[in-house]
Design an enzyme around this catalytic site. Structure first.
Site, mmCIF file in Angstrom:
data_model
loop_
_atom_site.group_PDB
_atom_site.id
_atom_site.type_symbol
_atom_site.label_atom_id
_atom_site.label_comp_id
_atom_site.label_asym_id
_atom_site.label_seq_id
_atom_site.Cartn_x
_atom_site.Cartn_y
_atom_site.Cartn_z
ATOM 1 N N SER A 143 0.868 -1.194 0.000
ATOM 2 C CA SER A 143 0.000 0.000 0.000
ATOM 3 C C SER A 143 0.893 1.229 0.000
ATOM 4 O O SER A 143 2.024 1.187 0.511
ATOM 5 C CB SER A 143 -0.862 0.014 1.266
ATOM 6 O OG SER A 143 -1.520 1.264 1.384
ATOM 7 N N TYR A 156 -1.778 -1.034 10.332
ATOM 8 C CA TYR A 156 -1.879 -1.233 8.876
ATOM 9 C C TYR A 156 -0.603 -0.739 8.190
ATOM 10 O O TYR A 156 -0.021 -1.442 7.358
ATOM 11 C CB TYR A 156 -3.116 -0.500 8.348
ATOM 12 C CG TYR A 156 -3.373 -0.751 6.875
ATOM 13 C CD1 TYR A 156 -4.013 -1.923 6.455
ATOM 14 C CD2 TYR A 156 -2.987 0.159 5.904
ATOM 15 C CE1 TYR A 156 -4.254 -2.167 5.106
ATOM 16 C CE2 TYR A 156 -3.215 -0.078 4.556
ATOM 17 C CZ TYR A 156 -3.857 -1.243 4.161
ATOM 18 O OH TYR A 156 -4.081 -1.476 2.809
HETATM 19 N N1 LIG Z 1 -8.699 -0.438 -1.189
HETATM 20 C C1 LIG Z 1 -7.694 0.367 -0.915
HETATM 21 O O1 LIG Z 1 -7.846 1.583 -0.796
HETATM 22 C C2 LIG Z 1 -6.290 -0.196 -0.778
HETATM 23 C C3 LIG Z 1 -5.217 0.703 -0.843
HETATM 24 C C4 LIG Z 1 -3.919 0.221 -0.739
HETATM 25 C C5 LIG Z 1 -3.704 -1.132 -0.587
HETATM 26 N N2 LIG Z 1 -4.760 -1.986 -0.531
HETATM 27 C C6 LIG Z 1 -4.451 -3.417 -0.388
HETATM 28 O O2 LIG Z 1 -4.859 -4.078 -1.567
HETATM 29 C C7 LIG Z 1 -5.221 -5.441 -1.277
HETATM 30 C C8 LIG Z 1 -6.587 -5.727 -1.862
HETATM 31 O O3 LIG Z 1 -7.538 -4.882 -1.224
HETATM 32 P P1 LIG Z 1 -9.002 -4.608 -1.802
HETATM 33 O O4 LIG Z 1 -9.222 -3.162 -1.668
HETATM 34 O O5 LIG Z 1 -9.168 -5.289 -3.093
HETATM 35 O O6 LIG Z 1 -9.858 -5.317 -0.636
HETATM 36 P P2 LIG Z 1 -11.220 -6.173 -0.621
HETATM 37 O O7 LIG Z 1 -11.711 -6.052 0.768
HETATM 38 O O8 LIG Z 1 -12.095 -5.798 -1.763
HETATM 39 O O9 LIG Z 1 -10.687 -7.664 -0.869
HETATM 40 C C9 LIG Z 1 -9.887 -8.323 0.065
HETATM 41 C C10 LIG Z 1 -10.085 -9.827 -0.128
HETATM 42 O O10 LIG Z 1 -9.190 -10.500 0.788
HETATM 43 C C11 LIG Z 1 -9.900 -11.592 1.334
HETATM 44 N N3 LIG Z 1 -9.319 -11.987 2.627
HETATM 45 C C12 LIG Z 1 -9.321 -11.288 3.792
HETATM 46 N N4 LIG Z 1 -8.729 -12.000 4.756
HETATM 47 C C13 LIG Z 1 -8.321 -13.174 4.195
HETATM 48 C C14 LIG Z 1 -7.650 -14.319 4.679
HETATM 49 N N5 LIG Z 1 -7.269 -14.431 5.962
HETATM 50 N N6 LIG Z 1 -7.386 -15.327 3.805
HETATM 51 C C15 LIG Z 1 -7.788 -15.251 2.521
HETATM 52 N N7 LIG Z 1 -8.443 -14.186 2.005
HETATM 53 C C16 LIG Z 1 -8.704 -13.159 2.832
HETATM 54 C C17 LIG Z 1 -11.340 -11.110 1.491
HETATM 55 O O11 LIG Z 1 -12.245 -12.191 1.610
HETATM 56 C C18 LIG Z 1 -11.503 -10.303 0.197
HETATM 57 O O12 LIG Z 1 -12.008 -11.114 -0.843
HETATM 58 C C19 LIG Z 1 -5.125 -5.570 0.241
HETATM 59 O O13 LIG Z 1 -3.889 -6.170 0.597
HETATM 60 C C20 LIG Z 1 -5.181 -4.135 0.719
HETATM 61 O O14 LIG Z 1 -4.545 -3.967 1.976
HETATM 62 C C21 LIG Z 1 -6.043 -1.556 -0.622
#
Ligand SMILES: NC(=O)c1ccc[n+]([C@@H]2O[C@H](COP(=O)([O-])OP(=O)(O)OC[C@H]3O[C@@H](n4cnc5c(N)ncnc54)[C@H](O)[C@@H]3O)[C@@H](O)[C@H]2O)c1
Length: 256
Positions: A143, A156
């Site tokens: 991130s 985080y």
């Molecule tokens: N959305 C944002 O603004 C953002 C910004 C920077 C980084 N990220 C990172 O990007 C990645 C994807 O995020 P997103 O926004 O697509 O989130 P999201 O919530 O849409 O998807 C996350 C997925 O991870 C799965 N998950 C959670 N815990 C789990 C576990 N223990 N085992 C297996 N699966 C698990 C959930 O079921 C979900 O399908 C993450 O690592 C997040 O930290 C997100």
């Protein structure tokens, strides 16, 4: 345009049931990869697998924070598709803004387990297959919070900073085996996760998305899951064959 940039490759995508993981799974399959969709949410992962071209998707219920579950998922990948060429660690959990003295041990452990320990677990089980093939690409979704902190996102930010440094250490360690390890730092992205960073009712969350997140992005908009998928495609494919240890900010300029 269908270039089949991943023709003949098998990719594991964790967190593929939602958001960025879902977009990555779809793009990779369009580009010819076999994709294992590894997610805690079995039904949602199975439904994404159904949207992929025939035979290109296989959902496996996986807890990325659990060693046995990850080992079983990697074994099933090899059984179903015969190899592990690409590993995308995308599963993650957010943190609602929490002052450090209110952060519980359980919250800290969960965030560090799902966002950081998971990379250790998936890598340790996938790497033997990559070493045997003398090739591989590992892509860790960290991130922009790994380099630009926000108050109240203590655990985080720490989990993502650790993910970046672990990736760099692995890039050096695995280079002799032609296994590349790179990081994508997404900026604030339009996925189900974004609102979960903000405490409060629906109205507060919607206002917060604009005031806290959109206004912090120089290009003035949220990142789309497909933007992250395009970057992951580059890092998974041979287009990036000489790139390792790189941290790519896909963030509308938030990291500047
Ligand atoms: N959305 C944002 O603004 C953002 C910004 C920077 C980084 N990220 C990172 O990007 C990645 C994807 O995020 P997103 O926004 O697509 O989130 P999201 O919530 O849409 O998807 C996350 C997925 O991870 C799965 N998950 C959670 N815990 C789990 C576990 N223990 N085992 C297996 N699966 C698990 C959930 O079921 C979900 O399908 C993450 O690592 C997040 O930290 C997100």
């Amino acid at each position: 345009m269908n270039r089949e940039l991943l023709h003949g490759k098998t990719a594991i995508v964790t967190g593929a049931a939602s958001g960025m993981g879902k977009a990555i799974a779809k793009l990779f399959a369009q580009e010819g990869a076999n994709v294992v969709l590894a997610d805690l949410n079995k039904d949602a992962a199975a439904s994404v697998a159904q949207e992929l071209p025939e035979g290109k998707g296989h959902a496996v219920q996986t807890d990325v924070a659990n060693d046995e579950s990850v080992a079983a998922m990697v074994a099933e990948t090899v059984k179903v598709y015969g190899s592990v060429d690409v590993l995308v660690n995308c599963a993650g959990v957010p943190q609602a803004f929490t002052p450090i003295e209110e952060l519980t041990l359980e919250m800290w452990d969960k965030i560090m387990s799902v966002n950081t320990k998971s990379i250790f677990l998936t890598t340790r089980h996938a790497v033997p297959h990559m070493k045997a093939a003398k090739k591989g690409s590992i892509i860790n979704i960290a991130s922009i919070a790994s380099i630009r902190a926000r108050p109240g996102l203590n655990a985080y930010c720490a989990s993502k900073g650790a993910a970046v440094m672990l990736s760099k250490a692995l890039a050096l360690e695995l280079a002799p085996d032609q296994i590349r390890v790179n990081v994508i730092n997404p900026g604030p992205a339009e996925t189900p996760m974004l609102g979960k960073f903000i405490n409060g009712d629906a109205e507060t969350v919607e206002a917060g998305k604009k005031e806290i997140f959109i206004d912090s992005v120089p290009l003035g908009k949220l990142i789309q899951p497909e933007d992250i998928a395009q970057a992951a495609l580059y890092l998974a494919s041979d287009l990036s064959k000489i790139v390792t240890g790189e941290v790519m900010n896909v963030d509308g300029g938030r990291g500047i």
